[in-house]
Scaffold this active site. Structure first.
Site, short mmCIF file in Angstrom:
data_model
loop_
_atom_site.label_atom_id
_atom_site.label_comp_id
_atom_site.label_asym_id
_atom_site.label_seq_id
_atom_site.Cartn_x
_atom_site.Cartn_y
_atom_site.Cartn_z
N LYS A 68 0.79 -1.23 0.00
CA LYS A 68 0.00 0.00 0.00
C LYS A 68 0.82 1.28 0.00
O LYS A 68 0.36 2.33 -0.47
CB LYS A 68 -0.95 0.00 1.20
CG LYS A 68 -2.12 -0.96 1.07
CD LYS A 68 -3.15 -0.47 0.06
CE LYS A 68 -4.43 -1.28 0.12
NZ LYS A 68 -5.48 -0.73 -0.76
N SER A 319 0.44 -10.01 -0.96
CA SER A 319 0.30 -8.56 -0.88
C SER A 319 0.56 -7.96 0.49
O SER A 319 0.80 -6.75 0.60
CB SER A 319 -1.11 -8.16 -1.34
OG SER A 319 -2.09 -8.83 -0.57
#
Length: 424
Positions: A68, A319
């Site tokens: 992110k 992720s």
């Protein structure tokens, strides 16, 4: 290559709002901030999936523990001086929160992040550690999102969306550039879908490649909105979500990410929470890497037989790795159950605590791993002259576990009252 698209595939020339040039510019902008994360190939996962090669793109070792920061920094680095002075506000299930907070710290921008109550404590504390104000509001992400928008309107702060923003998508797309460089023979990539920013960015890069590369989206069954939306040609919203993978527990894509997904996503696979837990377990055991549920979902899909990977070079984007240790322990225990390598039983011991030594010795002699052995609360089903005990046992497979339990049942003064898991 194998897996070429059908003639009626909806993908044509990329007309989305994010271009390859945008992603390349984002890479220059964030180059001094983010890590170029490793791509770790795994023979084990190649054998389990039938692929020629499987590479894990380890964004769980990225700064803040997830991808992110790429999008957050790319967005916030482009704010005007006036916007920086006014500060930013964001909503997040946890990882975007940390990305925004770190970007704010690096760029000297005041940040406020709104998170839902389901956000793991580790993510909240990490976000505060980067200097952001954290507000817990709402039971699911959508409620946090609505509150953050209201507060942005009231304060004049810039809202930094977790996915539905071209700058965010472009920043996440830098993973795609690294994939092409690290894994030049790539045929298929598995990417988790929450709101669609990550797969939109990666897909934009791979769509512009000189050859055909399949982009497979992955969602938990309890938050599976992407496939219905893409099949219908319009955004479909879920009334609620129910999944252990809180990082991708969005109820829908939004306009920016949906339109990009229509151009760059080839298929979407759903996996259930038990499959995700098994993937978390296998990553810890075989790849020696800690992944959160959302981060492990793409591996669960790659191992699910939903997509034919025979002979292919496959990338799996892990992720994120922001998970509480207690939650990770529970996930791995569930994963072992799913892999048929864990059993639980309720025992009745005639001689407490002397019989405990016999139980431990038998489990050890039979090659089992004792995870839990504790006295249980007595219930109506328990014999009044026996001590109830809960046993948690790890083994190599169903036959091994059955053998250990059979040996326990043959001990004098020990009986098995109930097994919580039976193997076929």
């Amino acid at each position: 290559m194998s897996g070429e698209r059908e003639a009626d595939d909806r993908r044509g020339p990329n007309e989305s709002s994010v271009s390859l040039a945008d992603v390349e510019a984002a890479r220059e902008r964030i180059a001094d901030v983010v890590h170029r994360t490793p791509l770790d190939t795994s023979r084990t996962f190649a054998e389990l999936s039938g692929a020629a090669s499987v590479g894990l793109k380890l964004e769980n070792v990225q700064r803040t523990g997830s991808f992110k920061i790429r999008g957050a920094y790319n967005k916030m680095a482009q704010l005007s001086p006036a916007e920086r002075d006014a500060g930013v506000i964001a909503s997040s299930a946890g990882n975007h929160a940390q990305g925004v907070a770190l970007a704010g710290d690096l760029l000297d921008v005041e940040t406020t992040v709104v998170v839902p109550a389901v956000t793991p404590a580790a993510k909240i504390e990490a976000t505060r550690g980067y200097g952001a104000e954290v507000v817990v509001e709402g039971d699911i992400y959508e409620r946090s999102y609505e509150y953050a928008l209201e507060r942005a309107a009231e304060t004049g702060a810039t809202f930094v969306h977790p996915f539905d923003d071209e700058a965010i998508v472009a920043g996440q797309g830098t993973i795609g550039l690294e994939l092409l460089e690290q894994y030049p023979d790539l045929d298929t990539v598995f990417v988790a879908i929450g709101g669609g920013g990550l797969i939109g960015g990666i897909g934009t890069v791979l769509d512009a490649a000189e050859r055909d590369i399949r982009v497979i989206g992955v969602q938990p069954t309890g938050a599976s909105h992407a496939k219905p939306s893409l099949e219908a040609g319009e955004i479909r919203e879920l009334a609620d979500v129910d999944t252990v993978a809180e990082g991708i527990a969005d109820t829908r894509m939004l306009e920016t990410t949906f339109e990009i997904a229509r151009e760059v996503v080839d298929d979407v696979v759903s996996v259930n929470d038990r499959e995700i837990a098994a993937a978390v377990t296998l990553l810890a055991e075989r790849a020696k890497t800690i992944a959160e549920s959302a981060g492990a979902a793409p591996l669960a899909a790659a191992l699910s037989d939903e997509i034919d990977l025979e002979g292919e070079t496959v990338a799996v984007v892990i992720s994120g790795g922001n998970v509480n240790l207690t939650e990770h322990a529970e996930l791995t225990r569930t994963g072992l159950h799913e892999l048929e390598r864990y059993a639980e039983a309720r025992l009745a011991l005639a001689d407490w605590p002397a019989a405990v030594g016999d139980v431990v010795e038998t489990v050890t002699d039979r090659g089992g791993e004792l995870d839990v052995l504790e006295r249980a609360r007595r219930t109506a089903v328990d014999h009044p002259n026996r001590t109830p005990v809960i046993l948690g046992l790890e083994g190599s497979g169903p036959a091994h576990l059955d053998g250990v339990l059979e040996a326990l049942s043959e001990l004098e003064g020990v009986s098995i009252v109930e097994r919580s898991l039976e193997f076929e």
